[in-house]
Motif scaffolding. Structure first.
Motif, PDB file in Angstrom:
ATOM      1  N   LYS A 126       5.661   0.827  -4.906  1.00 10.57           N
ATOM      2  CA  LYS A 126       4.862   0.766  -3.678  1.00 10.57           C
ATOM      3  C   LYS A 126       4.059   2.052  -3.539  1.00 10.57           C
ATOM      4  CE  LYS A 126       6.967  -3.122  -2.772  1.00 10.57           C
ATOM      5  NZ  LYS A 126       8.278  -3.256  -2.197  1.00 10.57           N
TER       6      LYS A 126
ATOM      7  N   ASP B 276       1.799  -7.159  -5.677  1.00 11.94           N
ATOM      8  CA  ASP B 276       1.268  -7.192  -7.049  1.00 11.94           C
ATOM      9  C   ASP B 276       2.135  -8.060  -7.962  1.00 11.94           C
ATOM     10  OD1 ASP B 276      -0.840  -5.534  -6.355  1.00 11.94           O
ATOM     11  OD2 ASP B 276       0.264  -3.712  -6.840  1.00 11.94           O
TER      12      ASP B 276
ATOM     13  N   GLU C 272       1.924  -9.376   7.080  1.00  6.52           N
ATOM     14  CA  GLU C 272       0.989  -9.969   6.108  1.00  6.52           C
ATOM     15  C   GLU C 272       0.804 -11.472   6.322  1.00  6.52           C
ATOM     16  OE1 GLU C 272       1.129  -8.775   2.079  1.00  6.52           O
ATOM     17  OE2 GLU C 272       1.757  -6.738   2.554  1.00  6.52           O
TER      18      GLU C 272
ATOM     19  N   HIS D 132      -7.210  -8.692  -2.097  1.00  3.58           N
ATOM     20  CA  HIS D 132      -6.669  -7.531  -1.375  1.00  3.58           C
ATOM     21  C   HIS D 132      -7.013  -7.599   0.124  1.00  3.58           C
ATOM     22  CE1 HIS D 132      -6.197  -2.847  -1.658  1.00  3.58           C
ATOM     23  NE2 HIS D 132      -5.345  -3.399  -0.826  1.00  3.58           N
TER      24      HIS D 132
ATOM     25  N   ASN E  84      -9.051   0.236   2.278  1.00  4.32           N
ATOM     26  CA  ASN E  84      -8.167  -0.741   2.938  1.00  4.32           C
ATOM     27  C   ASN E  84      -7.238   0.018   3.892  1.00  4.32           C
ATOM     28  OD1 ASN E  84      -9.028  -1.702   0.220  1.00  4.32           O
ATOM     29  ND2 ASN E  84      -8.191  -3.610   1.027  1.00  4.32           N
TER      30      ASN E  84
ATOM     31  N   TYR F 217       0.983   0.069 -15.298  1.00  2.00           N
ATOM     32  CA  TYR F 217       0.208   1.307 -15.209  1.00  2.00           C
ATOM     33  C   TYR F 217       0.007   1.976 -16.563  1.00  2.00           C
ATOM     34  CZ  TYR F 217       1.364   0.386 -10.428  1.00  2.00           C
ATOM     35  OH  TYR F 217       1.500  -0.239  -9.219  1.00  2.00           O
TER      36      TYR F 217
ATOM     37  N   ASN G 199      -6.065   3.821   2.705  1.00  3.18           N
ATOM     38  CA  ASN G 199      -5.244   4.190   1.546  1.00  3.18           C
ATOM     39  C   ASN G 199      -5.630   5.555   0.994  1.00  3.18           C
ATOM     40  OD1 ASN G 199      -3.873   1.784   1.740  1.00  3.18           O
ATOM     41  ND2 ASN G 199      -5.153   0.725   0.231  1.00  3.18           N
TER      42      ASN G 199
ATOM     43  N   LEU H 178       5.109   5.707  -5.361  1.00  2.04           N
ATOM     44  CA  LEU H 178       4.399   5.714  -6.657  1.00  2.04           C
ATOM     45  C   LEU H 178       3.478   6.928  -6.750  1.00  2.04           C
ATOM     46  CD1 LEU H 178       3.486   3.856  -9.249  1.00  2.04           C
ATOM     47  CD2 LEU H 178       1.460   3.546  -7.862  1.00  2.04           C
TER      48      LEU H 178
ATOM     49  N   CYS I  79       6.807  -7.053  10.792  1.00  3.27           N
ATOM     50  CA  CYS I  79       6.586  -5.598  10.798  1.00  3.27           C
ATOM     51  C   CYS I  79       5.464  -5.184   9.847  1.00  3.27           C
ATOM     52  CB  CYS I  79       7.892  -4.882  10.408  1.00  3.27           C
ATOM     53  SG  CYS I  79       7.795  -3.097  10.599  1.00  3.27           S
ATOM     54  N   SER I  80       4.883  -4.047  10.162  1.00  3.28           N
ATOM     55  CA  SER I  80       3.834  -3.449   9.321  1.00  3.28           C
ATOM     56  C   SER I  80       4.470  -2.653   8.168  1.00  3.28           C
ATOM     57  CB  SER I  80       2.967  -2.544  10.188  1.00  3.28           C
ATOM     58  OG  SER I  80       3.748  -1.474  10.681  1.00  3.28           O
ATOM     59  N   ASN I  81       3.634  -1.948   7.408  1.00  7.07           N
ATOM     60  CA  ASN I  81       4.096  -1.207   6.231  1.00  7.07           C
ATOM     61  C   ASN I  81       5.099  -0.109   6.599  1.00  7.07           C
ATOM     62  OD1 ASN I  81       1.474  -2.386   5.372  1.00  7.07           O
ATOM     63  ND2 ASN I  81       1.965  -1.306   3.470  1.00  7.07           N
TER      64      ASN I  81
ATOM     65  N   PRO J 226      -3.437   5.846  -9.010  1.00  5.36           N
ATOM     66  CA  PRO J 226      -4.314   4.656  -8.957  1.00  5.36           C
ATOM     67  C   PRO J 226      -4.596   4.198  -7.533  1.00  5.36           C
ATOM     68  CG  PRO J 226      -2.078   4.034  -9.617  1.00  5.36           C
ATOM     69  CD  PRO J 226      -2.060   5.512  -9.424  1.00  5.36           C
ATOM     70  N   VAL J 227      -5.860   4.236  -7.160  1.00  8.01           N
ATOM     71  CA  VAL J 227      -6.277   3.746  -5.837  1.00  8.01           C
ATOM     72  C   VAL J 227      -7.088   2.473  -6.060  1.00  8.01           C
ATOM     73  CG1 VAL J 227      -7.666   4.247  -3.791  1.00  8.01           C
ATOM     74  CG2 VAL J 227      -6.299   6.064  -4.854  1.00  8.01           C
TER      75      VAL J 227
HETATM   76  O1  DAU Z   1       2.492  -4.903   5.648  1.00 10.37           O
HETATM   77  C1  DAU Z   1       3.838  -5.080   5.295  1.00 10.37           C
HETATM   78  C2  DAU Z   1       3.954  -5.165   3.793  1.00 10.37           C
HETATM   79  O2  DAU Z   1       3.723  -3.844   3.281  1.00 10.37           O
HETATM   80  C3  DAU Z   1       5.312  -5.682   3.327  1.00 10.37           C
HETATM   81  O3  DAU Z   1       5.465  -6.999   3.771  1.00 10.37           O
HETATM   82  C4  DAU Z   1       5.413  -5.620   1.801  1.00 10.37           C
HETATM   83  O4  DAU Z   1       6.714  -6.004   1.395  1.00 10.37           O
HETATM   84  C5  DAU Z   1       5.152  -4.196   1.350  1.00 10.37           C
HETATM   85  O5  DAU Z   1       5.173  -4.129  -0.059  1.00 10.37           O
HETATM   86  C6  DAU Z   1       3.809  -3.708   1.886  1.00 10.37           C
HETATM   87  O6  DAU Z   1       2.714  -4.422   1.247  1.00 10.37           O
HETATM   88  P1  DAU Z   1       1.384  -3.672   0.753  1.00 10.37           P
HETATM   89  O7  DAU Z   1       0.753  -4.501  -0.279  1.00 10.37           O
HETATM   90  O8  DAU Z   1       0.558  -3.255   1.926  1.00 10.37           O
HETATM   91  O9  DAU Z   1       2.070  -2.327   0.127  1.00 10.37           O
HETATM   92  P2  DAU Z   1       1.769  -1.498  -1.196  1.00 10.37           P
HETATM   93  O10 DAU Z   1       2.562  -0.233  -1.079  1.00 10.37           O
HETATM   94  O11 DAU Z   1       1.903  -2.317  -2.422  1.00 10.37           O
HETATM   95  O12 DAU Z   1       0.236  -1.136  -1.026  1.00 10.37           O
HETATM   96  C7  DAU Z   1      -0.249  -0.414   0.102  1.00 10.37           C
HETATM   97  C8  DAU Z   1      -1.755  -0.333  -0.025  1.00 10.37           C
HETATM   98  O13 DAU Z   1      -2.073   0.530  -1.121  1.00 10.37           O
HETATM   99  C9  DAU Z   1      -2.421  -1.649  -0.336  1.00 10.37           C
HETATM  100  O14 DAU Z   1      -3.671  -1.719   0.328  1.00 10.37           O
HETATM  101  C10 DAU Z   1      -2.637  -1.626  -1.854  1.00 10.37           C
HETATM  102  C11 DAU Z   1      -2.834  -0.148  -2.134  1.00 10.37           C
HETATM  103  N1  DAU Z   1      -2.348   0.337  -3.438  1.00 10.37           N
HETATM  104  C12 DAU Z   1      -1.088   0.026  -3.814  1.00 10.37           C
HETATM  105  C13 DAU Z   1      -0.581   0.471  -5.015  1.00 10.37           C
HETATM  106  C14 DAU Z   1       0.821   0.100  -5.456  1.00 10.37           C
HETATM  107  C15 DAU Z   1      -3.158   1.140  -4.207  1.00 10.37           C
HETATM  108  O15 DAU Z   1      -4.310   1.452  -3.848  1.00 10.37           O
HETATM  109  N2  DAU Z   1      -2.656   1.599  -5.405  1.00 10.37           N
HETATM  110  C16 DAU Z   1      -1.394   1.283  -5.842  1.00 10.37           C
HETATM  111  O16 DAU Z   1      -1.010   1.715  -6.957  1.00 10.37           O
END
Ligand code: DAU
Ligand code: NAD
Length: 358
Positions: free
Chosen positions: A201, A92, A139, A298, A224, A355, A261, A205, A189-191, A217-218
């Motif tokens: 993250k 983001d 990613e 996304h 996804n 937010y 998610n 969060l 690597c994955s998440n 917030p979703v």
């Molecule tokens: O896949 C590896 C990656 O995972 C890393 O390379 C990144 O550094 C790491 O931040 C992470 O990226 P994502 O974008 O997948 O992680 P994030 O926690 O930001 O979001 C996880 C999922 O949740 C994504 O589909 C977006 C969604 N999301 C995220 C936030 C912050 C929401 O629905 N609501 C939110 O408030």
């Protein structure tokens, strides 16, 4: 690993870097650990509380883009291993302000590669004893539909400024291997989830908002998919790749643990209901779930095929998702001091902006 190794850990005060340093005794036993971190909003020295400069540890506050500093460090320390975590890591933020991602993730990696090249390939050192481990992400492969997996041969197709900057840095690492013979491997690597993740993250969060009775917030429809891995399993995979990996190769690391998610958010709600006092309304935390505007571009689904890492390196994740999530949520609930300190920093401003204090 012999006791005279010297490991430069960049980004050591972030989420994964700090978990790696805490496990260093078992992952790189006997090695001297030199930590380099700029202490950005995401870097917190408190994550390394208890570590003090001495024979086996040194912390240096600094920027990986600072070539004078990085070359000086390679001169002062007998660095033979780099575990390169330092990066701007939040998708983001990369959409809001891509420049810092280009600077740190591309230029910073270039700068480290140059310093390693000068130090390791100058004829005075045996490159066979050295390795640059570049910690990258799934990613870079882009977005999957409902089927299929990312393998090490999946073509790169990054879609966010973050993933594009990581993909660029991966290409630079490969170029240094092929052109100069720099000993290097890449891990994708994955998440990750676990303690010490900056609460921008998804998992921290939502955990902290659920505790505080704030909206959860979703993005979009919540469908996804991410492949979640406990952070300590990632750290073990990195050290195993360091020991057994072949220079010039990439290794995929994943949890074999795909979740939507919304499934993650509901799981957190249930855990917070179980572990924390009830909401004043008496309602379940699931009532706080709020679908919000989707993240631009996304990525729909990430899923890692880690067969190569399993068969060639012998690594497999150890932590199951249920216990891992319970441990993680409990950690954020139990560490209100850490959370308060993080929130007092620039995170607070960002949180308000992103937010609106929800
Ligand atoms: O896949 C590896 C990656 O995972 C890393 O390379 C990144 O550094 C790491 O931040 C992470 O990226 P994502 O974008 O997948 O992680 P994030 O926690 O930001 O979001 C996880 C999922 O949740 C994504 O589909 C977006 C969604 N999301 C995220 C936030 C912050 C929401 O629905 N609501 C939110 O408030
Ligand atoms: P993070 O944002 O929690 O930590 C990044 C660290 O790097 C911070 O301590 C920050 O201060 C430091 N840093 C940032 N810019 C710097 C600079 N210019 N010079 C020196 N230090 C700087 O990130 P994280 O989640 O721990 O991710 C670490 C690495 O792992 C990143 O390279 C990321 O791309 C990769 N990765 C993360 C995940 C994940 O799920 N978090 C998954 C796969 C790969």
């Amino acid at each position: 690993m012999p006791g005279n190794k010297c490991v430069l850990v960049t980004g050591a005060c972030g989420f994964i870097g700090s978990n790696f340093v805490k496990m260093a005794d078992q992952l790189v036993p006997g090695a001297r650990i030199v930590c380099l971190d700029k202490l950005t909003y995401a870097g917190n020295l408190e994550n390394l509380a208890g570590f003090e400069d001495g024979d086996n540890f040194r912390f240096v506050k600094g920027d990986i883009c600072d070539d004078v500093l990085v070359n000086k460090l390679f001169g002062e320390e007998a660095i033979d291993t780099v575990i390169h975590f330092a990066a701007e890591s939040h998708v983001d933020r990369s959409i809001d302000g891509p420049a810092e991602f280009v600077r740190t993730n591309i230029m910073g990696t270039f700068n480290l590669l140059e310093a390693a090249r000068k130090s390791w390939l100058d004829g005075k050192r045996d490159p066979a004893t050295c390795c640059f481990v570049h910690v990258s992400t799934d990613e870079v492969y882009g977005s999957l539909g409902d089927t299929g997996y990312f393998t090490e041969t999946t073509p790169y197709d990054p879609r966010s400024p973050y993933s594009a900057s990581k993909a660029s840095s991966d290409h630079l690492v490969n170029a240094y291997f092929h052109t100069y013979g720099l000993p290097a491997i890449i891990t994708n690597c994955s998440n990750n989830y676990g303690p010490y993740q900056f609460p921008e993250k998804l998992i921290p969060l939502v955990t902290l908002n659920a505790l505080d009775g704030k909206d959860l917030p979703v993005y979009g429809d919540g469908m996804n998919v991410r492949d979640w891995l406990f952070v300590e399993d990632h750290c073990t995979a990195i050290s195993e790749c360091l020991k057994k990996g072949v220079n010039g190769e990439g290794y995929n690391i994943g949890g074999n643990n795909e979740r939507t998610n919304i499934e993650i958010v509901e799981k957190i709600c249930d855990l917070v209901d179980e572990l924390a006092p009830p909401l004043p309304s008496g309602e379940s935390r699931r009532s706080l779930i709020t679908f919000v505007t989707d993240r631009p571009g996304h990525d729909k689904r990430y899923a890692i095929d880690a067969t190569k890492t399993r068969t060639e390196i012998g690594w497999e994740p150890q932590m199951d998702f249920g216990p891992g999530m319970k441990l993680t949520v409990k950690w954020y609930l139990d560490n209100s001091g850490w959370v308060a300190n993080v929130r007092d920093g620039s995170y607070k401003e960002y949180y308000e902006k992103m937010y609106g204090g929800r």
